[in-house]
Design a protein around this motif. Structure first.
Motif, PDB file in Angstrom:
ATOM      1  N   ALA A  90       1.171  -1.234   0.103  1.00  0.00           N
ATOM      2  CA  ALA A  90       0.045  -0.055   0.077  1.00  0.00           C
ATOM      3  C   ALA A  90       0.824   1.289  -0.069  1.00  0.00           C
ATOM      4  CB  ALA A  90      -1.008   0.009   1.071  1.00  0.00           C
ATOM      5  N   VAL A  91       2.084   1.225   0.649  1.00  0.00           N
ATOM      6  CA  VAL A  91       2.968   2.311   0.819  1.00  0.00           C
ATOM      7  C   VAL A  91       3.672   2.553  -0.472  1.00  0.00           C
ATOM      8  CG1 VAL A  91       4.751   3.505   2.140  1.00  0.00           C
ATOM      9  CG2 VAL A  91       2.817   2.255   3.373  1.00  0.00           C
ATOM     10  N   VAL A  92       4.317   1.361  -0.828  1.00  0.00           N
ATOM     11  CA  VAL A  92       5.477   1.449  -1.922  1.00  0.00           C
ATOM     12  C   VAL A  92       4.434   1.600  -3.528  1.00  0.00           C
ATOM     13  CG1 VAL A  92       6.994   0.004  -3.181  1.00  0.00           C
ATOM     14  CG2 VAL A  92       7.062   0.035  -0.783  1.00  0.00           C
ATOM     15  N   GLN A  93       3.666   0.596  -3.498  1.00  0.00           N
ATOM     16  CA  GLN A  93       2.722   0.623  -4.779  1.00  0.00           C
ATOM     17  C   GLN A  93       1.464   1.743  -4.894  1.00  0.00           C
ATOM     18  OE1 GLN A  93       3.706  -1.762  -7.176  1.00  0.00           O
ATOM     19  NE2 GLN A  93       5.069  -3.030  -5.852  1.00  0.00           N
ATOM     20  N   LEU A  94       0.845   1.926  -3.778  1.00  0.00           N
ATOM     21  CA  LEU A  94      -0.219   2.679  -4.037  1.00  0.00           C
ATOM     22  C   LEU A  94      -0.052   4.274  -3.588  1.00  0.00           C
ATOM     23  CD1 LEU A  94      -3.217   0.318  -2.491  1.00  0.00           C
ATOM     24  CD2 LEU A  94      -2.286   0.812  -4.920  1.00  0.00           C
TER      25      LEU A  94
END
Ligand SMILES: [Zn+2]
Length: 343
Positions: free
Chosen positions: A210-214
């Protein structure tokens, strides 16, 4: 003034609350009768029984049943007014509410109309002294991929004054957060910051995704981050705030013992957190109760609880000027209330 008196009276923030999730079984029963929607229960008592959750799949079924009962303008006005009354009762002065346009398009009155009605009520409340509410438009994961396409198309067309972020809700199992990256990228390009549910029923890898990709700035729940020490450091370094819901977690996750809640390790690791209710009548709670449990059952200090409360303004996504104004008001009121024992 006792700690509980102070927690009741203090001005509060809440960043993780689903507007549709504020509907009680009594209201849902009345809505179904008024709109001639057949519920799969024989009466109100049986419906109350459905509000007891032991797994997320059952929760999602009841949730969708509830969305299908919202059919008229009066229903949406009632939902918004019920939410606002609860804010006033508990002195919740700033909230970010999750709202799921796709479900209202699919099951109800239409996304645009639903959002318009709710926005009007929330703005009127803000202009007449509060509370101040901002909206997070959620993609419901269970309707992947249609819900992603619909929600981002919808957001790209809009200039709604209250929406401050795109979000991701619904079940985690079978729906890796990274699968939603294309829609989050489009939403960010359209100017919307990102937040996402992760690390509730899914594991630590969902939080990282969620943090890296979104590029999520905040995580709803995030409690399963405690399964990965490296991830705890990663979240702390990036100051990713996790909007934790203690009672919701005791109902729907493996963390049933409040004395051993992940929130303690998250705070110890330096991760900013907030306290919220998620869907208060679904879990038999309210925000005052979440603070009470954090004080009495988790053992957080009054000073820590005040910091957590202010995190709602530090990590909220409304304009800085508005959040600063509220911070100053909050501090003034804390002093007027005697500061809270030890706060
Ligand atoms: Zn939630």
């Amino acid at each position: 003034m006792t700690d509980l008196d102070f927690l009741r009276a203090m001005p509060k923030t809440e960043l993780h609350l689903h507007l549709e999730g504020t509907i009680s079984p009594e209201t849902l029963w009345a809505l179904a009768e008024r709109n001639h929607v057949a519920l799969p229960v024989g009466g109100l008592d049986e419906l109350r029984g459905l509000y007891v959750f032991e797994d997320f799949d059952k929760f999602v079924k009841v949730w969708l049943m509830m969305c299908s009962c919202l059919k008229t303008e009066a229903d949406y006005v009632g939902m918004a007014d019920g939410y606002l009354a609860e804010c006033r009762r508990q002195n919740i002065r700033y909230a970010e509410v999750h709202f799921t346009p796709y479900n209202h398009e699919k099951f109800g009155i239409g996304a645009e109309r639903a959002l318009g009605i709710v926005t009007k009520r929330l703005l009127e409340a803000e202009l007449s002294g509060g509370p101040v509410t901002r909206i997070i438009a959620d993609i419901p994961s269970e309707a992947f991929p249609e819900s992603g396409v619909f929600t981002v198309d919808f957001l790209e067309r809009l200039a709604n004054p209250l929406i401050v972020a795109i979000g991701l809700g619904g079940p985690e199992k079978g729906f890796p957060r990274a699968a939603f990256a294309p829609w989050f990228e489009r939403a960010r390009r359209a100017g919307y910051p990102a937040v996402a549910h992760a690390g509730e029923t899914g594991g630590a890898e969902h939080v990282r995704e969620a943090v890296v990709q979104l590029k999520a700035r905040r995580i709803q729940h995030g409690v399963r981050a405690v399964e990965d020490e490296g991830l705890l450091r990663f979240l702390a370094e990036r100051e990713i705030c996790c909007d934790v819901c203690l009672t919701s977690n005791t109902c729907l996750t493996a963390f049933t013992d409040l004395g051993n809640q992940p929130i303690l390790r998250m705070i110890e690791a330096g991760i900013p957190v907030t306290l919220s209710t998620d869907d208060p009548p679904f879990f038999g709670t309210d925000l005052v109760n979440e603070y009470r449990r954090a004080r009495e059952e988790v053992g957080l200090s009054m000073e820590e609880l005040w910091r957590i409360n202010l995190n709602g303004l530090r990590f909220g996504l409304a304009d800085v000027g508005l959040r600063r104004r509220l911070m100053l008001e909050f501090e003034a009121e804390r002093l007027a209330l005697g500061g809270g024992k030890g706060a």
